[in-house]
Motif scaffolding. Structure first.
Motif, PDB file in Angstrom:
ATOM      1  N   VAL A   1       0.829  -1.200   0.000  1.00 28.73           N
ATOM      2  CA  VAL A   1       0.000   0.000   0.000  1.00 28.73           C
ATOM      3  C   VAL A   1       0.865   1.252   0.000  1.00 28.73           C
ATOM      4  CG1 VAL A   1      -0.339   0.298   2.508  1.00 28.73           C
ATOM      5  CG2 VAL A   1      -2.151   0.952   0.912  1.00 28.73           C
ATOM      6  N   GLU A   2       2.013   1.216   0.645  1.00 27.18           N
ATOM      7  CA  GLU A   2       2.928   2.362   0.585  1.00 27.18           C
ATOM      8  C   GLU A   2       3.457   2.570  -0.833  1.00 27.18           C
ATOM      9  OE1 GLU A   2       4.619   2.263   5.200  1.00 27.18           O
ATOM     10  OE2 GLU A   2       5.782   1.368   3.572  1.00 27.18           O
ATOM     11  N   LEU A   3       3.776   1.477  -1.522  1.00 27.95           N
ATOM     12  CA  LEU A   3       4.241   1.599  -2.901  1.00 27.95           C
ATOM     13  C   LEU A   3       3.131   2.102  -3.822  1.00 27.95           C
ATOM     14  CD1 LEU A   3       6.417  -1.637  -3.106  1.00 27.95           C
ATOM     15  CD2 LEU A   3       7.248   0.720  -3.174  1.00 27.95           C
ATOM     16  N   LEU A   4       1.917   1.653  -3.590  1.00 32.00           N
ATOM     17  CA  LEU A   4       0.798   2.147  -4.382  1.00 32.00           C
ATOM     18  C   LEU A   4       0.556   3.629  -4.119  1.00 32.00           C
ATOM     19  CD1 LEU A   4      -1.685  -0.856  -4.081  1.00 32.00           C
ATOM     20  CD2 LEU A   4      -0.370  -0.173  -6.098  1.00 32.00           C
ATOM     21  N   ALA A   5       0.661   4.042  -2.853  1.00 31.56           N
ATOM     22  CA  ALA A   5       0.503   5.458  -2.530  1.00 31.56           C
ATOM     23  C   ALA A   5       1.599   6.288  -3.193  1.00 31.56           C
ATOM     24  CB  ALA A   5       0.523   5.654  -1.016  1.00 31.56           C
ATOM     25  N   GLY A   6       2.816   5.762  -3.184  1.00 33.91           N
ATOM     26  CA  GLY A   6       3.900   6.461  -3.855  1.00 33.91           C
ATOM     27  C   GLY A   6       3.644   6.609  -5.344  1.00 33.91           C
ATOM     28  N   HIS A   7       3.077   5.567  -5.940  1.00 35.19           N
ATOM     29  CA  HIS A   7       2.740   5.622  -7.367  1.00 35.19           C
ATOM     30  C   HIS A   7       1.700   6.712  -7.624  1.00 35.19           C
ATOM     31  CE1 HIS A   7       1.900   4.293 -11.426  1.00 35.19           C
ATOM     32  NE2 HIS A   7       0.635   4.088 -11.121  1.00 35.19           N
ATOM     33  N   VAL A   8       0.694   6.791  -6.775  1.00 33.05           N
ATOM     34  CA  VAL A   8      -0.350   7.803  -6.943  1.00 33.05           C
ATOM     35  C   VAL A   8       0.199   9.208  -6.735  1.00 33.05           C
ATOM     36  CG1 VAL A   8      -2.469   8.709  -5.905  1.00 33.05           C
ATOM     37  CG2 VAL A   8      -2.256   6.263  -6.349  1.00 33.05           C
ATOM     38  N   LEU A   9       1.039   9.371  -5.725  1.00 30.53           N
ATOM     39  CA  LEU A   9       1.548  10.692  -5.362  1.00 30.53           C
ATOM     40  C   LEU A   9       2.786  11.101  -6.147  1.00 30.53           C
ATOM     41  CD1 LEU A   9       1.107  10.339  -1.494  1.00 30.53           C
ATOM     42  CD2 LEU A   9      -0.366  11.623  -3.070  1.00 30.53           C
ATOM     43  N   GLY A  10       3.379  10.146  -6.868  1.00 28.95           N
ATOM     44  CA  GLY A  10       4.573  10.458  -7.642  1.00 28.95           C
ATOM     45  C   GLY A  10       5.821  10.615  -6.805  1.00 28.95           C
ATOM     46  N   VAL A  11       5.895   9.874  -5.698  1.00 26.17           N
ATOM     47  CA  VAL A  11       7.061   9.950  -4.811  1.00 26.17           C
ATOM     48  C   VAL A  11       7.488   8.528  -4.446  1.00 26.17           C
ATOM     49  CG1 VAL A  11       6.364  12.180  -3.863  1.00 26.17           C
ATOM     50  CG2 VAL A  11       5.647  10.065  -2.704  1.00 26.17           C
ATOM     51  N   GLY A  12       8.656   8.405  -3.818  1.00 25.42           N
ATOM     52  CA  GLY A  12       9.147   7.118  -3.370  1.00 25.42           C
ATOM     53  C   GLY A  12       8.496   6.666  -2.080  1.00 25.42           C
ATOM     54  N   ARG A  13       8.751   5.405  -1.735  1.00 24.61           N
ATOM     55  CA  ARG A  13       8.140   4.843  -0.532  1.00 24.61           C
ATOM     56  C   ARG A  13       8.590   5.592   0.717  1.00 24.61           C
ATOM     57  NH1 ARG A  13       9.527  -0.943   2.078  1.00 24.61           N
ATOM     58  NH2 ARG A  13       8.027  -0.859   3.815  1.00 24.61           N
ATOM     59  N   GLY A  14       9.858   6.002   0.774  1.00 31.20           N
ATOM     60  CA  GLY A  14      10.345   6.737   1.936  1.00 31.20           C
ATOM     61  C   GLY A  14       9.605   8.039   2.137  1.00 31.20           C
ATOM     62  N   ALA A  15       9.308   8.734   1.039  1.00 29.42           N
ATOM     63  CA  ALA A  15       8.560   9.990   1.148  1.00 29.42           C
ATOM     64  C   ALA A  15       7.136   9.745   1.628  1.00 29.42           C
ATOM     65  CB  ALA A  15       8.551  10.699  -0.204  1.00 29.42           C
ATOM     66  N   VAL A  16       6.550   8.626   1.220  1.00 27.54           N
ATOM     67  CA  VAL A  16       5.212   8.273   1.701  1.00 27.54           C
ATOM     68  C   VAL A  16       5.247   8.049   3.211  1.00 27.54           C
ATOM     69  CG1 VAL A  16       3.417   6.490   1.648  1.00 27.54           C
ATOM     70  CG2 VAL A  16       4.434   7.317  -0.486  1.00 27.54           C
ATOM     71  N   GLN A  17       6.233   7.305   3.687  1.00 25.20           N
ATOM     72  CA  GLN A  17       6.341   7.044   5.118  1.00 25.20           C
ATOM     73  C   GLN A  17       6.544   8.340   5.897  1.00 25.20           C
ATOM     74  OE1 GLN A  17       9.620   4.290   4.789  1.00 25.20           O
ATOM     75  NE2 GLN A  17       8.290   2.504   5.032  1.00 25.20           N
ATOM     76  N   ALA A  18       7.371   9.234   5.378  1.00 24.64           N
ATOM     77  CA  ALA A  18       7.601  10.513   6.060  1.00 24.64           C
ATOM     78  C   ALA A  18       6.325  11.342   6.106  1.00 24.64           C
ATOM     79  CB  ALA A  18       8.716  11.282   5.355  1.00 24.64           C
ATOM     80  N   ALA A  19       5.582  11.364   5.009  1.00 26.87           N
ATOM     81  CA  ALA A  19       4.338  12.128   4.973  1.00 26.87           C
ATOM     82  C   ALA A  19       3.319  11.571   5.960  1.00 26.87           C
ATOM     83  CB  ALA A  19       3.768  12.124   3.552  1.00 26.87           C
TER      84      ALA A  19
END
Length: 293
Positions: free
Chosen positions: A34-52
Motif C-alpha cells: 500500500v505504501e508503494l501504491l501510494a507512492g505511485h499515486v503521489l509520484g514519490v518514493g516509498r520513503g517519502a510516503v512514510q515521512a508524509a
C-alpha cells in the motif's frame, strides 16, 4: 492548520485501511504494497510516503480515490507491478504489464552469472544472447553493465515482445539487438560465435499449478509451463546453446530449486562440460551453468 486541513482524510489512515484490506486478501506484505501504491499515486518514493504519514499529511480526495481503486485491484491479487507499471531489476526500472512475465529478484542472480561470464571474455566485443527475453531483463542488464558487449534478445510472443521493445527504447543502446522469433531456431548467423547464452525459460511442470494468484492468474502460461517435468524448453536450450556458443562459451539457465541435478544431466548428456548449479540469495539452487567444449 485551516478547517479544510482539519477535515481532510489523512494519508496515515488511508495506509492503515489499505493495509487491512490487503491483509484480509492474503497479500504477503500489505503495508509495503500500500505504501508503494501510494507512492505511485503521489509520484514519490516509498520513503517519502512514510515521512508524509508520520507528519500527519492530508490526502487529497482525488488521490485518496485513486489509491482506494488500486488497493481494491491489488486485493483481487492483480500483481503490484501491473498496477504501478514497473518492476525493479538490478539498476533498471522495467516496464511490465499484461502479456509479459514479471521479473523476479532471483533472476538478478542469473543475470549476474551471465554478466560475470561476459565481462571475463578477453575480446573487445564479446557476444551474448538472451533466449526468451520477455521484458528484456537479462539482455538489458548485460547490455548496460557490459557496454562493450553485443547482446541479442530473442522473444517469440508478440505481446511480450512489445514490452521488450518498450524497455529497449529506454535502456538499450546500439549494442542491444531485438529479435521476434522462436528460440529453437534463432540467430543461425551467430552459430559458433556467442560467448554467453542466457535464459530464464518456462520451467514449471504442467501439473504444478503455482499457488500465488499473481503468478497463476496473471503471468503468461507460455512463460511458466515447461512440459511434464518442466524441462522441455531446457532440452531445446541445451541444443540451441551448443549451436550458438563458441568453444569455451558459457550457458546460464534459471530453473526451479529442485531441478539442478536433472538439468546438469541434460547439459552433460548433450556434451556440455563442467555443469554446475548455483544458489540464489536465499540459498536455493536456481541457476545452472556449463561450458561448451
Amino acid at each position: 492548520m485551516d478547517a479544510a486541513d482539519t477535515t481532510s482524510p489523512r494519508l496515515a489512515a488511508a495506509l492503515r485501511d489499505g493495509a487491512r484490506t490487503l491483509d484480509a486478501a492474503g497479500v504477503p506484505d500489505p503495508m509495503v504494497d500500500v505504501e508503494l501504491l501510494a507512492g505511485h499515486v503521489l509520484g514519490v518514493g516509498r520513503g517519502a510516503v512514510q515521512a508524509a504519514a508520520l507528519r500527519g499529511d492530508p490526502l487529497p480526495a482525488e488521490d485518496g480515490a485513486a489509491l482506494a481503486a488500486l488497493v481494491a485491484r491489488r486485493a483481487r491479487r492483480e500483481p503490484l507491478e501491473h498496477l504501478t507499471g514497473t518492476a525493479p531489476f538490478r539498476h533498471l526500472e522495467l516496464a511490465v504489464g499484461p502479456g509479459v512475465f514479471v521479473p523476479r529478484p532471483e533472476t538478478e542472480v542469473v543475470a549476474q552469472l551471465a554478466i560475470d561470464a561476459l565481462a571475463a571474455v578477453p575480446m573487445p566485443r564479446p557476444r551474448a544472447v538472451d533466449l526468451g527475453t520477455g521484458s528484456g531483463a537479462i539482455a538489458l542488464a548485460m547490455a548496460t553493465e557490459v557496454p562493450n558487449a553485443e547482446v541479442w534478445a530473442v522473444e517469440r510472443s508478440p505481446e511480450a515482445y512489445a514490452w521488450t521493445q518498450r524497455n529497449a527504447a529506454r535502456y538499450g543502446g546500439a549494442n542491444a539487438h531485438l529479435v521476434l522469433g522462436d528460440l529453437a531456431d534463432a540467430l543461425p548467423e551467430l552459430d559458433g560465435t556467442v560467448d554467453v547464452v542466457a535464459s530464464n525459460p518456462p520451467y514449471v511442470p504442467d501439473d504444478a499449478i503455482p499457488r500465488d494468484p499473481e503468478v497463476r492468474l496473471f503471468d503468461p502460461p507460455q512463460a511458466l509451463y515447461g512440459g511434464a517435468d518442466g524441462l522441455d524448453v531446457v532440452r531445446v536450450l541445451s541444443r540451441v546453446g551448443l549451436r550458438l556458443a563458441r568453444p569455451g562459451g558459457v550457458i546460464v539457465i534459471e530453473h526451479g530449486e529442485w531441478q539442478g541435478a536433472p538439468i546438469r544431466d541434460v547439459l552433460t548428456g548433450d556434451g556440455w562440460r563442467a555443469a554446475a548449479t548455483h544458489p540464489d540469495l536465499t540459498l536455493r539452487d536456481r541457476a545452472t551453468t556449463a561450458i561448451r567444449p
